[in-house]
Design an enzyme around this catalytic site. Structure first.
Site, mmCIF file in Angstrom:
data_model
loop_
_atom_site.group_PDB
_atom_site.id
_atom_site.type_symbol
_atom_site.label_atom_id
_atom_site.label_comp_id
_atom_site.label_asym_id
_atom_site.label_seq_id
_atom_site.Cartn_x
_atom_site.Cartn_y
_atom_site.Cartn_z
ATOM 1 N N HIS A 186 0.830 -1.197 0.000
ATOM 2 C CA HIS A 186 0.000 0.000 0.000
ATOM 3 C C HIS A 186 0.871 1.256 0.000
ATOM 4 C CE1 HIS A 186 -3.396 2.551 0.796
ATOM 5 N NE2 HIS A 186 -2.708 3.110 1.765
ATOM 6 N N CYS A 484 -1.271 -1.444 -17.443
ATOM 7 C CA CYS A 484 -1.957 -0.467 -16.602
ATOM 8 C C CYS A 484 -1.733 -0.744 -15.131
ATOM 9 C CB CYS A 484 -3.448 -0.421 -16.924
ATOM 10 S SG CYS A 484 -4.290 -1.970 -16.618
#
Lengths: 550, 88
Positions: A186, A484
């Site tokens: 994260h 992506c």
């Protein structure tokens, strides 16, 4: 003092000098012992800590304002909740210490919320956060969480959870260093999104203490402890030079020989689309549509969806916008779409599998996308997440065609899809590689799990070999191959991806400048030669070293 | 003891922001109000109690309280519950 070099995995290209502030370690679970103070004293300790915590949260909310204030006010309500306070009192009356009573009372409510699932399960994490603040106050130790400060600092932590980063002030926090966590953690994702330099997984950074002066060089993956004046001067000059290179690289993406590489943005809402336009994105390579569905017990109507899609499409007249249909499941469960109780949700009915099982939701979404597309000048493409094979691709493309979408493709996130890319591209108009999931499935390591973070690295040659298969299939069929995932935002890895046959890169808008500048340093032949060399590496560390030593 | 029955209108039910606003309104009233769904009854002034009930759009709840002036309070809470707070 002697300079010392600490290394980790760098995120971004920035160089920053500053003082270290450490995030306190998580609190240990309070011991389950009988109180020696007696119930009255324990209750007084608990109630004053609960009250003070609620007040702190409200004060911080008032300063923060906006959405952060709503979040903090809601947390404050939990801290002085009447049912919680009476539960704490009951536990203390039965002989518990204040800290244990608070711990157990919050855990009890967290369990209820977790069982309720969905939105409320997410709030369970908030409860744990509030409990820790209260317990820290009772024990008289620093509250876990990001240190509060008015002067800029470099944050050092084991790893950062979403709750820690939601309120980070990026004017104050200049760089992030974690001792655990990897390139897909994260922390790394956040740093990339915000353009904040970070070094993750730097085990040796455990030696850093509050007030240490460090120079963080994200491109080199280095932390210089006690940097000399000469080093600081050189570092800041290099930072200026990198910034100048980034600022002077403008316009469409191209290599040194003029070979075009479409540089696109990842967006998740109409608001983030504006940032993409500003960063000169040539379009959108990944439009995430989950924002419309999260916090929802039912799918939004076709009209509601079409309105939101149109707001994004309208910002890209004449440009490409690739929409990913709803990607639910695993870390993004939705009550009306995904099955609860799967033992292994990352390997369960997620992504396109969940949509095929609830085809009406997929049909509604495709209909809404087609409606919105017809009202704007954007070139709208649609892709399906978690495609495993050519059959699923064929089925998805047929549905798209039926509902009025002419360009449809598949995401390559599963190793089987990468290896069968030639068959998938025979059905699809294009493919787009999601490197985060592709990496987690290749190395069988949960991308959000810190304990296996060292395995989750898109530089892993195994992942790159799979991408090469996709690149080859793209070249053979003359169809676009995009990336992506997070990998596209890593400037050096971006060069390797182009060398492997990738034709477009999509990333958070803030990363576009650095990637654009780095691509301009290589010709296509050079990128291809570099990619070949990287594929001979034994692991991600060697792969990085090959590019750094070029 | 006075009681009222209300059917939740907010699209996302009594979660998140509507729940916090409801609890706030109860506490501001100064009365001890309870809320019951499917036979489970909790203090309506407790955010944890209210969200534990997992109240969704279309669910029917019973709110209760007693004392001088409780009728006006319950009436205004019913209005709150039967308003769609998720509508923009």
């Amino acid at each position: 003092m002697q300079e010392r070099v600490l290394t980790g995995v760098g995120v971004g290209r920035g160089i920053v000098v500053g003082d270290v502030r450490r995030m306190p370690d998580p609190l240990p679970e309070p011991a389950q012992v009988n109180s020696t103070l007696g119930p009255d004293a324990e209750l007084a300790r608990a109630t004053s800590a609960l009250g003070e915590t609620a007040q702190d949260l409200r004060e911080r909310g008032a300063i923060a304002g906006g959405l952060a204030q709503e979040v903090l006010d809601a947390l404050a309500m939990m801290a002085d909740d009447q049912m919680l306070v009476s539960d704490v009192k009951n536990r203390i009356d039965r002989g518990a210490t204040a800290e244990r009573a608070v711990f157990d009372a919050f855990a009890g409510f967290a369990a209820i919320l977790t069982m309720a699932g969905g939105y409320m399960a997410e709030r369970a994490g908030d409860l744990g956060d509030v409990a820790n603040r209260v317990i820290a106050k009772i024990m008289g130790v620093p509250a876990p969480g990001v240190p509060q400060s008015d002067v800029p600092f470099i944050l050092v932590a084991r790893d950062l959870a979403p709750a820690d980063t939601a309120l980070l002030n990026f004017d104050i926090v200049r760089a992030l260093i974690t001792t655990d966590g990897g390139p897909t953690s994260h922390t790394a994702i956040l740093a990339r999104e915000k353009g904040l330099p970070a070094i993750v997984g730097a085990k040796s950074a455990e030696v850093l203490v509050d007030g240490d002066l460090v120079l963080v060089d994200a491109a080199a993956g280095e932390i210089i402890l006690h940097p000399s004046a000469v080093r600081i001067e050189a570092g800041l000059a290099e930072a200026e030079a990198r910034k100048a290179a980034r600022d002077s690289a403008t316009g469409p993406g191209r290599l040194a020989d003029g070979h075009e590489v479409q540089l696109l943005a990842n967006v998740g809402s109409a608001k983030s689309a504006a940032a993409a336009v500003e960063a000169q994105a040539e379009g959108v390579g990944l439009f995430r549509t989950e924002f419309l569905f999260l916090d929802s017990d039912t799918a939004p109507s076709i009209a509601e969806q079409a309105e939101q899609y149109e707001a994004v499409f309208a910002q890209f007249p004449g440009k490409k916008v690739v929409v990913r249909v709803l990607d639910a499941g695993a870390d993004k469960p939705l009550s009306f779409l995904t099955d609860a109780g799967e033992e292994n949700p990352a390997l369960g009915r997620r992504g396109i599998r969940a949509l095929f099982a609830h085809e009406e939701i997929l049909r509604d979404q495709l209909t809404a996308i087609a409606q919105a597309a017809s009202k704007t000048q954007a070139h709208v493409w649609v892709m399906a997440p978690m495609i495993a094979n050519a059959e699923e691709t064929k089925k998805f493309v047929a549905l798209c065609t039926e509902l009025g979408i002419s360009v449809s493709g598949a995401m390559i996130e599963i190793p089987s899809a990468a290896l069968l890319a030639d068959h998938i591209l025979a059905e699809a108009a294009f493919v787009s590689i999601g490197t985060n999931d592709l990496t987690q499935y290749t190395v069988a390591a949960d991308r959000l799990l810190g304990t296996v973070a060292d395995l989750q690295d898109a530089w892993n040659p195994a992942v790159l070999k799979l991408i090469r298969e996709v690149g080859r299939a793209g070249v053979a069929t003359s169809k676009p191959v995009g990336v992506c995932g997070e990998a596209a935002a890593d400037p050096q890895l971006a060069v390797v991806l182009i060398g492997l046959g990738v034709t477009s890169l999509s990333m958070s808008p803030v990363a576009l400048g650095d990637v654009r500048a780095e691509l301009g340093r290589y010709t296509l032949a050079e990128a291809q030669a570099l990619a070949e060399k990287v594929l001979t590496a034994r692991n991600a560390v060697e792969a990085r070293a090959i590019v750094a030593g070029r | 003891m006075a009681e009222r029955t209300a059917t939740i209108q907010s699209a996302h039910g009594l979660h998140a922001r509507p729940a916090a606003l409801f609890v706030q309104a109860v506490n501001d009233s100064g009365f001890a109000v309870t809320i019951e769904k499917d036979g489970r009854e909790f203090p309506a002034g407790s955010i944890l109690g209210v969200i534990s009930l997992a109240i969704n759009q279309g669910d029917t709840v019973i709110i209760r309280g007693e004392g001088d002036g409780i009728d006006a309070v319950l009436d205004s809470l019913v209005v709150f519950l039967e308003t769609d707070h998720d509508a923009a």
